[in-house]
Write an enzyme that holds these catalytic residues in place. Structure first.
Site, PDB file in Angstrom:
ATOM      1  N   ASP A 339       6.235  12.487  -1.484  1.00 48.93           N
ATOM      2  CA  ASP A 339       7.192  11.728  -0.573  1.00 48.93           C
ATOM      3  C   ASP A 339       8.201  11.663  -0.631  1.00 48.93           C
ATOM      4  OD1 ASP A 339       3.628  10.357   0.022  1.00 48.93           O
ATOM      5  OD2 ASP A 339       3.542  10.553  -2.072  1.00 48.93           O
ATOM      6  N   SER A 364      13.196   8.315  -1.155  1.00 46.76           N
ATOM      7  CA  SER A 364      12.695   8.721  -1.121  1.00 46.76           C
ATOM      8  C   SER A 364      10.942   7.696  -0.054  1.00 46.76           C
ATOM      9  CB  SER A 364      12.695   7.279  -2.620  1.00 46.76           C
ATOM     10  OG  SER A 364      11.110   7.256  -3.113  1.00 46.76           O
ATOM     11  N   ARG A 365      10.058   8.406   0.247  1.00 45.70           N
ATOM     12  CA  ARG A 365      10.265   8.435   1.921  1.00 45.70           C
ATOM     13  C   ARG A 365       9.150   6.699   1.772  1.00 45.70           C
ATOM     14  NH1 ARG A 365      10.640  13.506   2.554  1.00 45.70           N
ATOM     15  NH2 ARG A 365       8.973  13.862   1.319  1.00 45.70           N
ATOM     16  N   VAL A 366       8.379   6.316   0.464  1.00 47.32           N
ATOM     17  CA  VAL A 366       7.747   5.384   0.531  1.00 47.32           C
ATOM     18  C   VAL A 366       8.210   4.401  -0.563  1.00 47.32           C
ATOM     19  CG1 VAL A 366       4.996   4.081   0.046  1.00 47.32           C
ATOM     20  CG2 VAL A 366       5.867   7.117   0.035  1.00 47.32           C
TER      21      VAL A 366
END
Ligand SMILES: Nc1ncnc2c1ncn2[C@@H]1O[C@H](COP(=O)(O)OP(=O)(O)OP(=O)(O)O)[C@@H](O)[C@H]1O
Ligand SMILES: [Mg+2]
Length: 507
Positions: A339, A364-366
């Protein structure tokens, strides 16, 4: 005259009488070929994938490839004495490892055997190394932050509990240090840390362990080592075994962080085993299932729902690139599984910008949603300011003296870059990070020279503890920054900045 039968004879006779006679089935195979760390076996028709096999000399291996007539078996330990023609038996069990609190503070190999010279590890449970990942309904959204203590990560690429974030970079760019620093920062948190070293040099494992022991809370860490000289089978199972040990805490409602150092070496071991067991090579000679083996490993990192206890398992896998090539097979695979990624850059590292995080390529995808609100508020427009600065810097490099607003932006950007530098083994507390961000965003650092900014950053924690102790406590307890605390922090930082400004006049 009747003679009394001695006791030992009577019991032997009883044993003979009660022994079950008649046919007994036994699954027995034969070693056909031996390779480096692998054996090809015939005659074991009903063996399962990952089943442990026992050789007649007492050695063990596990089944990795099930072809119709030959089984590819990987030795778990160095098996020098196995020969062609030896008998092999199925055990009906899959590879399992001990799990439990007894592992905390220990250094073990991937089967849970101690490597630290201390007593054997007594546990009640053993869990298989391959366990299914939690399903969709068993999961919750990633909403709580992991405080890594690394300013550049916490402000720009925040990590959430249950997230998987790849640390990727060339050889010797500070990958291991970044991960161990994040583990050291958990000395004040409720997270258990598991460090899995796969195919690493003994010296670098030693350095990581020393750092954890000297600066972290080692009693809440587990270190698992399958060094570069270990049998390929041991290296292959290490990441799975490490995740199983961490899952024990996740499934009890606890929180765990697992660092896998590194998956490039693991992929290389997987390729070695695949080629020796004659699986077809694909791209870069890796077998076709290399994506799947890493995806099913990292899918086990999760934030569990309240019904499942609300525990979490956060994963920080590490991958090594060659000459910064992120589009090589294994790095791209891992980037698409995780993620987000923290990309470390050799040039930045050599310029002294450590941690050498490339903010343009990292993401950072979350985590952004999970970032502590107080940190997000203090950071304000930092990300944008820094990105603009990096672009401006390139444009103005050859263009003489910039004027006005551009000059201000460059000045601010240089100071942001200076506070994002951080020595190793010195993670910051949340309140330190908030204060540093306040200082740079309020323009307090603008009149200072860059050397003075570095001194400011290094001296700040101890100054705040002395001059703004109440405010620091309030931030760490409530996670909020009220007007009073903000004023106290600014007053303490103003004093420090004035001192340093006097000592080293701004240029
Ligand atoms: N923030 C930092 N400040 C100062 N020195 C650092 C920092 N981070 C890393 N280093 C130093 O850089 C060197 C390489 O770091 P490290 O071993 O973490 O890199 P790596 O990418 O894991 O290397 P390898 O590819 O060998 O695994 C070490 O000597 C370490 O002490
Ligand atoms: Mg390393």
């Amino acid at each position: 005259m009747p003679v009394d039968t001695p006791d030992w004879l009577a019991s032997a006779q009883r044993a003979v009488r009660s022994a079950a006679l008649g046919p007994r089935s036994e699954h027995r195979g034969r070693v056909e070929e031996i390779g480096d760390g692998v054996a090809m076996i015939s005659g074991l028709r009903d063996v399962r994938l990952d089943e442990v096999l026992r050789f007649e000399g007492g050695q063990f291996g596990f089944a990795r490839v099930l072809d119709p007539d030959l089984i590819g078996c990987v030795f778990i330990d160095a098996a020098t004495k196995v020969e062609s023609g030896d008998a092999v038996f199925g055990t009906g069990e899959v590879v399992s490892v001990p799990v439990g609190d007894a592992l905390l503070g220990r250094i073990v190999d991937p089967l849970g055997r101690p490597l630290d010279g201390k007593a054997a590890i007594e546990v009640e449970e053993r869990w298989p190394i391959e366990r299914p990942a939690p399903s969709i309904i068993e999961r919750d959204l990633v909403t709580e932050p992991v405080q890594t203590g690394i300013l550049v990560m916490d402000t720009l690429f925040a990590l959430g509990r249950g997230q998987r974030e790849l640390i990727v970079g060339d050889h010797s760019t500070g990958k291991t240090t970044l991960a161990t620093d994040a583990m050291i920062a958990q000395r004040d948190s409720d997270m258990i840390c598991v460090y899995v070293a796969v195919g690493q040099k003994t010296s670098s494992v030693r350095r990581a362990v020393d750092a954890l022991q000297a600066h972290g809370n080692f009693a809440r860490c587990i270190v698992m080592v399958a060094g570069s000289a270990s049998a390929p089978g041991l290296q292959w199972i290490a990441p799975y075994a490490g995740v199983t040990m961490a899952e024990y805490f996740r499934d009890r409602g606890g929180h765990a962080l697992v660092v896998i150092d590194d998956l490039s070496k693991h992929a290389a071991t997987h390729r070695e085993i695949a080629l020796l067991t004659r699986q077809s090579p694909g791209r870069e000679a890796y077998p076709g299932d290399v994506f799947y083996i890493h995806a099913r490993l990292l899918e086990r990192a999760a934030k569990l729902s309240q019904e499942r206890g609300g525990g979490s398992l956060t994963a920080l896998p590490i991958a090594e690139t060659d000459a910064g090539n992120l589009s090589a097979y294994i790095p791209t695979n891992l980037i698409s599984i995780t993620d987000g990624q923290i990309v470390l850059d050799t040039d930045l590292f050599h310029q002294g910008q450590k941690p050498a995080v490339d903010v343009g390529l990292s993401v950072s995808r979350v985590g952004g949603k999970t970032q502590a609100p107080v940190l997000r508020e203090a950071a304000g427009t930092l990300r944008l300011d820094y990105a603009q600065f990096l672009e401006l810097e390139v444009f103005t490099r050859f263009g003489g003296m910039p004027e006005g607003r551009v000059r201000e932006q460059l000045k601010r950007g240089e100071r942001i870059r200076a506070i994002l530098r951080q020595p190793q083994n010195a993670p910051l507390r949340l309140a330190d990070e908030v204060a540093l961000l306040l200082a740079v965003q309020s323009g307090l650092l603008d009149p200072l020279s860059l050397d003075a900014v570095a001194a400011f950053r290094d001296k700040l924690p101890e100054n705040l503890d002395r001059d703004a102790a109440d405010a620091m406590r309030a931030i760490s307890e409530t996670g909020e920054l009220d007007q009073e605390a903000r004023a106290a922090l600014m007053a303490a930082m103003n004093r420090l900045a004035t001192q340093l400004g006097d000592a080293e006049p701004a240029t």
